[in-house]
Design a protein around this motif. Structure first.
Motif, PDB file in Angstrom:
ATOM      1  N   LYS A 252       0.846  -1.188   0.000  1.00 18.82           N
ATOM      2  CA  LYS A 252       0.000   0.000   0.000  1.00 18.82           C
ATOM      3  C   LYS A 252       0.883   1.240   0.000  1.00 18.82           C
ATOM      4  CE  LYS A 252      -3.699   2.348   2.540  1.00 18.82           C
ATOM      5  NZ  LYS A 252      -4.583   2.315   3.743  1.00 18.82           N
ATOM      6  N   TYR A 291       2.056  -5.592   3.911  1.00 18.86           N
ATOM      7  CA  TYR A 291       1.122  -6.261   4.803  1.00 18.86           C
ATOM      8  C   TYR A 291       1.106  -7.760   4.511  1.00 18.86           C
ATOM      9  CZ  TYR A 291      -0.816  -1.579   5.619  1.00 18.86           C
ATOM     10  OH  TYR A 291      -0.973  -0.257   5.941  1.00 18.86           O
ATOM     11  N   ASP A 292       0.754  -8.519   5.535  1.00 18.53           N
ATOM     12  CA  ASP A 292       0.462  -9.939   5.370  1.00 18.53           C
ATOM     13  C   ASP A 292      -0.935 -10.182   5.924  1.00 18.53           C
ATOM     14  OD1 ASP A 292       0.480 -12.652   5.002  1.00 18.53           O
ATOM     15  OD2 ASP A 292       1.736 -13.106   6.735  1.00 18.53           O
ATOM     16  N   ASN A 294      -3.438  -8.367   5.598  1.00 15.85           N
ATOM     17  CA  ASN A 294      -3.885  -7.060   6.088  1.00 15.85           C
ATOM     18  C   ASN A 294      -3.261  -6.655   7.426  1.00 15.85           C
ATOM     19  OD1 ASN A 294      -5.618  -6.599   3.863  1.00 15.85           O
ATOM     20  ND2 ASN A 294      -7.192  -7.887   4.808  1.00 15.85           N
ATOM     21  N   LYS A 295      -2.257  -7.391   7.879  1.00 16.75           N
ATOM     22  CA  LYS A 295      -1.533  -7.006   9.089  1.00 16.75           C
ATOM     23  C   LYS A 295      -0.201  -6.383   8.682  1.00 16.75           C
ATOM     24  CE  LYS A 295      -3.545 -10.577  12.054  1.00 16.75           C
ATOM     25  NZ  LYS A 295      -3.268 -11.753  12.927  1.00 16.75           N
ATOM     26  N   PRO A 296       0.138  -5.176   9.215  1.00 15.95           N
ATOM     27  CA  PRO A 296       1.381  -4.503   8.800  1.00 15.95           C
ATOM     28  C   PRO A 296       2.619  -5.281   9.220  1.00 15.95           C
ATOM     29  CG  PRO A 296       0.362  -3.358  10.651  1.00 15.95           C
ATOM     30  CD  PRO A 296      -0.617  -4.394  10.220  1.00 15.95           C
ATOM     31  N   SER A 299       7.778  -1.239   6.440  1.00 13.06           N
ATOM     32  CA  SER A 299       7.592  -0.158   5.473  1.00 13.06           C
ATOM     33  C   SER A 299       8.954   0.297   4.980  1.00 13.06           C
ATOM     34  CB  SER A 299       6.821   1.014   6.091  1.00 13.06           C
ATOM     35  OG  SER A 299       7.569   1.584   7.153  1.00 13.06           O
TER      36      SER A 299
END
Length: 521
Positions: A252, A291-292, A294-296, A299
């Motif tokens: 993202k 993300y995996d 939807n878990k960060p 970055s």
């Protein structure tokens, strides 16, 4: 007349002619050792390769003197103690670098020389092949947590060409045993890319121990991190390399947030690499979150000049085999090295046996932003020529291709076979993954099974194939690695007991009786 060719290549390492004092000397009280070899040699990384057990506080001095090696002790020796000097790969001949492997010099300051031994073999968990040049290491149990992964072992041996090892002149004690295959040769397990193997249970050495088997595996990293450099590739994309596979990866754009809908993300089949393409490159910095499910996870930030230019040379790949043949019943898939914006069918030409084809169907590949499909009734033995004229394809940056093309042939169905594999499982309460591999050892297909069944492989190219079975203990449908810190083994693999040959236009039937899993203590 011609010059002499110099004779056969020298494959023989240096040979010890004489040792003063003699090897296996008892009541040793000398201050130095002189080793004489049969040829000139070079001493390679002596303070890294040579180890002494038990260790000395002050390292000896190593001096070369023509064909001799002189070892001068700088520390006093313990009484009634057996010393083993292991030379690792330190001694090699000058011309061909043939290494004198597993060379040891043993002496005792008392009347007794320790003579216990441990022998066995090292195999690769995935291939089940014996591993040569792996380092087998022993650490006394009371020192294991202090030394393993931090310092090189004092007791080690290198496996031979058959994957076998022997650790000799051991004193009575309890040890941890490990096998290590590394590139750095420092004999320290300090990189997840290295192959490691171990036994959960310590070995109590009070007699000779044989048939020890160690299985090497690449440990999955415990903590996730990005391995890629924080910069744009020369063509403008960003390559993310992970230190371990991610189950459901996604990217993202968190700055500038408005650019998130401009991204195109491609995840590798192994789920350990991601490619990021940006349709709009009008920014000077970019921050990307990974993300995996939807878990960060992590970055990264990237900086570029707003007017920085990148090189976009479009090239293509096609779904034809190495003999330039298209599988029967398949359509031609054209895959570019960049995501595509559009293609101009009037600039794309396809000929069959030198005759232009006009009733072609073009479709974007909904599974790959880099590809499009040319649908046609491709005929066996017909010869095709595809031409992508200049400007036929436009990528997301506005770049256009130069004239390219390919010649290929429609393959015959007779060149393909059907294999029916009758599989018998030893325990219907457990799960197994059956894999078929081609001659290059690439996995062609995986099937998860829990009961005896038949697997049908249709339209497989003639050739030789192998089978292997993963004992899927945690029932997640894939092979899982072990962990040396947690003392967990990788999942076991049965390599299959025969090679399968598929012949042209042939319906083959084979059996696979999966044996009961052998659990390593």
């Amino acid at each position: 007349m011609q010059r002499p060719n110099g004779g056969p290549r020298d494959l023989t390492p240096p040979k010890l002619l004489k040792a003063t004092p003699e090897n296996m000397t008892r009541n040793f009280n000398a201050k130095s050792i002189r080793l004489e070899f049969d040829e000139y040699y070079k001493l390679q990384n002596p303070y890294q390769e040579i180890s002494i057990s038990p260790a000395m506080e002050k390292q000896p001095e190593y001096k070369t003197d023509k064909k001799n090696l002189v070892i001068n002790f700088k520390d006093s020796l313990l009484k009634n103690t057996t010393y083993v000097i292991n030379f690792g790969k330190a001694i090699a001949d000058v011309n061909e670098s043939n290494v004198l492997k597993n060379f040891t010099y043993v002496f005792s300051t008392g009347t007794h020389i320790d003579s216990l031994s441990i022998s066995g073999s090292v195999i690769n968990s995935i291939t089940q092949a014996k591993e040569k040049d792996a380092t087998v290491m022993l650490f006394p149990l009371k020192q294991d947590s202090l030394l393993f992964g931090k310092k090189k072992p004092a007791i080690f041996a290198t496996t031979d060409s058959a994957g076998n090892f022997s650790l000799n002149n051991l004193r009575e004690d309890t040890y941890r045993i490990y096998a290590l295959k590394e590139a750095s040769a420092d004999k320290i397990y300090n990189d997840d890319q290295e192959l490691i193997g171990f036994l959960k249970t310590p070995i109590k050495v009070d007699k000779d121990t044989s048939a020890v088997q160690l299985k090497l595996f690449k440990q999955t990293a415990e903590k996730f991190r990005l391995l890629s450099q924080k910069r744009f590739d020369p063509d403008g994309k960003i390559t993310f390399v992970f230190n371990k596979p991610v189950q459901k990866p996604s990217l993202k754009i968190i700055y500038p947030a408005a650019f998130d809908n401009q991204k195109i993300v491609q995840i590798s089949n192994t789920k350990d690499t991601a490619l990021l393409f940006m349709r709009n490159m009008d920014f000077d910095s970019l921050r990307v979150a990974l993300y995996d499910n939807n878990k960060p996870l992590d970055s990264a930030s990237f900086i570029k000049g707003r007017k920085e230019a990148f090189t976009h040379n479009i090239t293509f790949k096609y779904n034809i085999n190495r003999d330039n043949k298209l599988r029967p019943g398949s359509d031609l898939i054209v895959t570019a090295n960049f995501p595509l914006d559009s293609y101009n069918t009037s600039l794309i030409s396809l000929k069959e046996d030198s005759v232009e084809l006009n009733n072609l169907t073009f479709e974007k590949d909904t599974t790959n932003a880099n590809a499009f499909i040319i649908r046609n009734r491709y005929r066996a033995k017909s010869k095709y020529e595809l031409v992508l004229n200049e400007g036929a394809v436009t990528d997301i940056y506005g770049g256009k291709n130069k004239r390219q093309g390919i010649r290929f042939e429609g393959d015959k169905t007779e060149n393909y076979s059907i294999l029916t594999l009758k599989v018998t499982v030893p325990d219907a309460t457990k799960q197994y993954v059956v894999e078929i591999l081609n001659e290059q050892k690439n996995v062609m297909r995986s099937d998860v099974i829990t009961k005896s069944t038949s697997l049908v492989y249709k339209n497989y190219l003639t050739g030789k194939y192998n089978l292997r079975v993963i004992y899927d203990d945690n029932k997640n449908g894939r092979w899982d690695s072990g962990n040396v810190r947690l003392k967990t083994y990788p999942e076991n693999i049965y390599p299959g007991d025969k090679e399968i040959t598929l012949r042209p236009n042939w319906d083959a039937e084979e059996t696979l009786d999966i044996p009961k899993e052998v659990v390593t203590p």
